[in-house]
Design an enzyme around this catalytic site. Sequence first.
Site, PDB file in Angstrom:
ATOM      1  N   ASP A 173      73.176  15.908  69.298  1.00 61.14           N
ATOM      2  CA  ASP A 173      72.689  14.679  69.582  1.00 61.14           C
ATOM      3  C   ASP A 173      73.457  13.377  70.630  1.00 61.14           C
ATOM      4  OD1 ASP A 173      71.245  12.105  68.844  1.00 61.14           O
ATOM      5  OD2 ASP A 173      69.840  13.020  67.665  1.00 61.14           O
ATOM      6  N   ARG A 234      58.855  18.564  69.829  1.00 63.65           N
ATOM      7  CA  ARG A 234      57.238  18.306  70.964  1.00 63.65           C
ATOM      8  C   ARG A 234      57.319  19.976  71.575  1.00 63.65           C
ATOM      9  NH1 ARG A 234      55.086  15.500  67.854  1.00 63.65           N
ATOM     10  NH2 ARG A 234      54.844  12.981  67.748  1.00 63.65           N
ATOM     11  N   ASP A 258      55.996  25.558  66.116  1.00 66.19           N
ATOM     12  CA  ASP A 258      54.416  24.437  65.704  1.00 66.19           C
ATOM     13  C   ASP A 258      53.986  23.665  66.492  1.00 66.19           C
ATOM     14  OD1 ASP A 258      53.420  23.669  63.292  1.00 66.19           O
ATOM     15  OD2 ASP A 258      54.020  21.304  63.350  1.00 66.19           O
ATOM     16  N   GLU A 263      48.315  20.523  73.812  1.00 72.56           N
ATOM     17  CA  GLU A 263      47.564  20.725  72.824  1.00 72.56           C
ATOM     18  C   GLU A 263      45.767  20.243  72.599  1.00 72.56           C
ATOM     19  OE1 GLU A 263      50.095  19.079  69.475  1.00 72.56           O
ATOM     20  OE2 GLU A 263      52.052  20.825  70.052  1.00 72.56           O
ATOM     21  N   HIS A 282      51.134  23.117  64.521  1.00 69.13           N
ATOM     22  CA  HIS A 282      51.372  21.275  64.528  1.00 69.13           C
ATOM     23  C   HIS A 282      50.654  21.036  63.326  1.00 69.13           C
ATOM     24  CE1 HIS A 282      52.247  17.526  67.102  1.00 69.13           C
ATOM     25  NE2 HIS A 282      52.621  17.219  66.266  1.00 69.13           N
ATOM     26  N   ALA A 284      53.499  20.894  60.613  1.00 68.56           N
ATOM     27  CA  ALA A 284      54.950  20.230  60.421  1.00 68.56           C
ATOM     28  C   ALA A 284      54.875  18.998  59.296  1.00 68.56           C
ATOM     29  CB  ALA A 284      55.803  20.730  61.378  1.00 68.56           C
TER      30      ALA A 284
END
Length: 323
Positions: A173, A234, A258, A263, A282, A284
């Site tokens: 990150d 995402r 997920d 979508e 989706h 989670a």
Amino acid sequence: MTDIVVVEPFETSSHMLMSQVGNVRFGNTTCTYTNEDELIDLIGDADAVVTTSRGRYTPKVICAAKKLKIIAKCGALPNNVDLNAATKCGIPVTWTPGSNAVSVAEHALTIILSLIKKLPQTMQGLKQGEWHSEDKKAEELTNKIVGIVGFGQAGYHLSKLLTPYNVRILCFDPYINKDKVLSAGAEPVDLDTLLSSCDIVSLHCHMCEETFHLIDKGSLQKMKNNAFLINTGRGQLIDESALEIALKEKWIAGAGLDVFETEPAKKDNPLFQLDNILITPHMAGWTHEALIREARGASEEVIRVLKGEAPLNAANPEYTKYK
């Protein structure tokens, strides 16, 4: 009377907090509001809107809502809202950072354990009369190397949940202070090192131009052939066509998704035909506790703005009315 619209209601008691500043009405739960005209019909006279990630707030939609003072998004950053258009119209767009972080981290850990224990395959085999076999031998999570891509709140919580398993955690990150990563027991590394070293790679970064298809054919080829890829971030973080090839040709051992590029995901998605993938719709962050936090957080932002106060979490920081 001030008009407040909850476009996709899911926690109505928390949304009703806003009744102290206006009349609260709810959208149709069976409609996705991806059609501009449908959304305009619903929010055209609204002073405030509470939304999820489904509706598409294009410049046409935003400009049509002449009275709108705030768009309050439940959950993650509002990628479905045109921030430039909102800012030009003087509308703050808020979100509820961290509200579903624990739920997402728990879901990621659940997928990780399910994959390495081969739960989907063994469950299906048992239903067909099979018992345990050599090709369905499970693994231990303990002592594995886990890579976390994106060390925001969900990634951080996952690192904490992994602590009892005595895993080595690598983190990529570039926007997080290295001291935060180290204090969580993780090691900051570059993405190539993470992909080539880890037994498990879990994605937790935001979707933006920089992260679109972050995991593509080249990335997948860098991973170990016994590695698992997890995505609770995402869908567009992964190039699904490349992932399909990687799973079919066993570049990696498996994947747990997920989220998807499109979508709601369609049942004819070719990934769904593979036996080395675990999929969830989706969900989670779709827990009772997280939804309450999201709804309350978004509702409290609406209350602040309609009272003339500053929002706490504006996604368009260049918006200056409340500064």
